[in-house]
Design an enzyme around this catalytic site. Structure first.
Site, PDB file in Angstrom:
ATOM      1  N   ARG A 203      -3.164  62.240  36.594  1.00  0.00           N
ATOM      2  CA  ARG A 203      -1.700  62.338  37.362  1.00  0.00           C
ATOM      3  C   ARG A 203      -0.470  62.791  36.395  1.00  0.00           C
ATOM      4  NH1 ARG A 203      -4.787  59.386  40.133  1.00  0.00           N
ATOM      5  NH2 ARG A 203      -5.164  58.635  38.197  1.00  0.00           N
ATOM      6  N   THR A 204      -0.518  62.038  35.466  1.00  0.00           N
ATOM      7  CA  THR A 204       0.826  62.309  34.614  1.00  0.00           C
ATOM      8  C   THR A 204       0.822  63.575  34.174  1.00  0.00           C
ATOM      9  OG1 THR A 204       0.740  59.778  33.942  1.00  0.00           O
ATOM     10  CG2 THR A 204       2.066  61.328  32.680  1.00  0.00           C
TER      11      THR A 204
ATOM     12  N   HIS B  72       6.033  53.272  30.355  1.00  0.00           N
ATOM     13  CA  HIS B  72       5.790  54.494  30.819  1.00  0.00           C
ATOM     14  C   HIS B  72       6.803  54.906  31.936  1.00  0.00           C
ATOM     15  CE1 HIS B  72       3.231  57.492  32.846  1.00  0.00           C
ATOM     16  NE2 HIS B  72       2.192  56.695  33.240  1.00  0.00           N
TER      17      HIS B  72
ATOM     18  N   ARG C  36       1.412  61.509  25.392  1.00  0.00           N
ATOM     19  CA  ARG C  36       0.928  60.359  25.989  1.00  0.00           C
ATOM     20  C   ARG C  36       0.016  59.710  24.420  1.00  0.00           C
ATOM     21  NH1 ARG C  36      -2.100  58.567  31.032  1.00  0.00           N
ATOM     22  NH2 ARG C  36      -0.225  58.214  31.806  1.00  0.00           N
TER      23      ARG C  36
ATOM     24  N   LYS D  44      -8.667  65.754  11.786  1.00  0.00           N
ATOM     25  CA  LYS D  44      -8.914  66.130  10.495  1.00  0.00           C
ATOM     26  C   LYS D  44      -7.824  65.366   9.454  1.00  0.00           C
ATOM     27  CE  LYS D  44      -9.254  71.114  11.704  1.00  0.00           C
ATOM     28  NZ  LYS D  44      -8.328  72.332  11.359  1.00  0.00           N
TER      29      LYS D  44
HETATM   30  N1   CP Z   1      -0.324  56.646  36.632  1.00  0.00           N
HETATM   31  C1   CP Z   1      -0.913  57.337  35.625  1.00  0.00           C
HETATM   32  O1   CP Z   1      -0.415  57.092  34.387  1.00  0.00           O
HETATM   33  O2   CP Z   1      -1.951  57.891  35.967  1.00  0.00           O
HETATM   34  P1   CP Z   1      -2.836  58.794  34.828  1.00  0.00           P
HETATM   35  O3   CP Z   1      -3.394  58.110  33.730  1.00  0.00           O
HETATM   36  O4   CP Z   1      -3.988  59.633  35.636  1.00  0.00           O
HETATM   37  O5   CP Z   1      -1.926  59.757  34.283  1.00  0.00           O
END
Ligand code: CP
Length: 309
Positions: free
Chosen positions: A50-51, A128, A100, A79
């Site tokens: 999703r993110t 998050h 991320r 590397k």
């Molecule tokens: N909610 C969320 O962070 O989903 P993903 O890990 O699929 O990005």
């Protein structure tokens, strides 16, 4: 000024309201070509559905181009290139970096080594913030307010970064939190201390029944984060500790909504999906609008400019 989004815990109510208004504008019309000629980089050192896809969709709908990777093994970090060097390199190419990373603090560190705005798309078990923005938008849309809500957080409160971010961002809205978790996964002390320091009411409990959730406005379910466990036997012991079943919804408030950052594993049975209380798929859709707002915000684009386009 570096407009990175590492956390939104310190955002004022005015700032949050402005982002909510921006998200609402994008929900009315997602395609607004405000970012013609811009490049958004998505650096995902950890898996995501999703993110990443909603950030990339947001960038595309705003008219930007997208570069990035979904697996660090195909990059020079395999590397031995450091995060600092990777960020400095990508800063040569992109106007915004969405990242991320498995390490807590990675987004903050990245924001300190570049002038290109970083958007934290999740750093380990820490925060998050873009998820929180879409959670706030979902809560605001469904409850008509953020003030004075009864919010139940259920499941993995130890490793779940979405609940940590949400908790902190609700600081100004007089919430009452109910933490429901197995003892091994209870809310870490630092977040309980945060609640005490900021006058946030919370109750800890381990029961999870129809009666427990009867006065909830928001029931926020979470997945037990298998990837954060060092002992898989412990994961096996706790993974099914709390499962929401459709027959537990009989006494719920009419407007109560079930949120979940997703992915779901086993913590919400499929029969719940048909309930009018289930909101997790719409919540994920709201992520597109919230992330369009966040990308605009880090580039200094205002609500007025969005509304004109
Ligand atoms: N909610 C969320 O962070 O989903 P993903 O890990 O699929 O990005």
């Amino acid at each position: 000024m570096n407009r990175s989004i590492v956390s939104i815990a310190d955002y004022s109510k005015e700032k949050i309201q402005s982002l909510l208004d921006m998200a609402a504008a994008f929900e009315r019309r997602p395609n607004r070509r405000l970012l013609e000629g811009k490049v958004v980089a998505t650096l995902f050192f950890e898996p995501s559905t999703r993110t990443r896809l909603s950030f990339e969709t947001a960038a595309n709908r705003l008219g930007a181009r997208v570069i990035g990777f979904t697996d660090p093994k195909v990059t020079s970090s395999s590397k031995g290139e450091t995060l600092k060097d990777t960020i400095k390199m990508v800063s040569n190419y992109a106007d915004v970096i969405v990242m991320r990373h498995r390490l807590e603090g990675a987004a903050l560190y990245a924001s300190e080594v570049t002038n290109v705005p970083i958007i934290n798309a999740g750093d380990g078990s820490n925060l998050h913030p873009s998820q929180t923005m879409l959670d706030l938008y979902s809560i605001y849309k469904t409850q008509g307010r953020l003030e004075g809500l009864n919010i139940y957080l259920v499941g993995d409160l130890k490793y779940g970064r979405t609940v940590h971010s949400l908790l902190m961002s609700m600081r100004q809205y007089n919430p009452t939190f109910h933490f429901i978790a197995p003892r091994e996964l209870e809310m870490p002390d630092e977040y309980k201390r945060y609640c005490k320091d900021n006058g946030i009411r919370f109750k800890e409990r381990q029961d999870f029944t129809e009666d427990t959730i009867a006065d909830a406005d928001i029931l926020y379910m979470t997945r037990v984060q298998k990837e954060r466990f060092t002992d898989l036997m412990e994961y096996e012991r706790v993974k099914d500790a709390y499962i929401l079943r459709a027959d537990m919804l009989g006494k719920c408030r009419d407007k109560m909504k079930i949120l979940h950052p997703l992915p779901r594993v086993n913590e919400i049975e499929y029969a719940v999906d048909d309930s009018p209380h289930a909101y997790y798929f719409q919540q994920a859709q709201n992520g597109l609008y919230a992330r369009e707002a966040l990308i605009c915000d880090v580039l200094g684009i205002t609500l007025e400019e969005i509304l004109k386009k």
